[in-house]
Design an enzyme around this catalytic site. Sequence first.
Site, PDB file in Angstrom:
ATOM      1  N   THR A  87       8.028 -16.691 -22.426  1.00 12.31           N
ATOM      2  CA  THR A  87       8.643 -17.642 -21.505  1.00 12.31           C
ATOM      3  C   THR A  87       9.957 -18.173 -22.051  1.00 12.31           C
ATOM      4  OG1 THR A  87       6.444 -18.288 -20.731  1.00 12.31           O
ATOM      5  CG2 THR A  87       8.258 -19.796 -20.247  1.00 12.31           C
ATOM      6  N   GLU A  88      10.002 -18.450 -23.337  1.00 13.72           N
ATOM      7  CA  GLU A  88      11.178 -19.078 -23.928  1.00 13.72           C
ATOM      8  C   GLU A  88      12.355 -18.121 -24.104  1.00 13.72           C
ATOM      9  OE1 GLU A  88      11.825 -22.083 -24.526  1.00 13.72           O
ATOM     10  OE2 GLU A  88       9.960 -23.192 -24.702  1.00 13.72           O
TER      11      GLU A  88
END
Length: 244
Positions: A94-95
């Site tokens: 996600t990051e």
Amino acid sequence: ADPEKGGQPFLYEQVLDHKLKPIARQLEAERYAEYLIENRLNQVEIGKRHGLRVVFPLVAAHDQIRAYQYAELVRRYSRKYNVTESLIYGVIKTESSFNPFAVSHAPAYGLMQIVPSSAGRDVFERIKEIRGQPSPNDLYDPEFNIDIGTAYLKLLQDQYLVKINDQNAKRYSVISAYNGGAGNVFKTFSSDQTRALARINQLAPEEVYRQLSQNHPIAESRKYLFKVSEAQKEFWRNDGFVKQ
């Protein structure tokens, strides 16, 4: 990595050349670049400006290839800090989409998008027991970044949010806190932290998820919980079981 010194290119096996072969050396990359310029170069308009663009595909499994470059590191720090592998993978995907050179506007750096002055400093002081904070250059190193990021997840689950009883409710809270801080997790349920904790422990984990994804004071954190939770599902098998 420098292919000419025995290193592996960042996108090795994620991109195939026009002969459907992986690109391991600089000469192969130059030949593919020449092919792309001759055959795939297009003019584009960006606003009022004109430019040139080349588009080339990644292999279908590029996400998995990129992810499992870091399998040994994820396993090592998962065991060191008692944080599930799937959660670490979910945060990284996600990051940064597994890009160790990612930088955000925060600014946050590397695979797990560590902000040096907040999460970085917190880990240094509370877990590493050293003064200061990590540098951006340190955080571009995959091992150092995964160490700091996983240690911060440990802080969240074992200190800041340790009194949340249900493990799934705690997991949702940890994910939310990784993005928006533990304080805002509690504020979702009450302005008084003691009352917020009691409220969380009274609710079913599904309701904790709903509250954090709909009523969290930061819109980005509301979306973040969904993104990491969905990404984590891709890696549950790394925890030794599969959840439905």
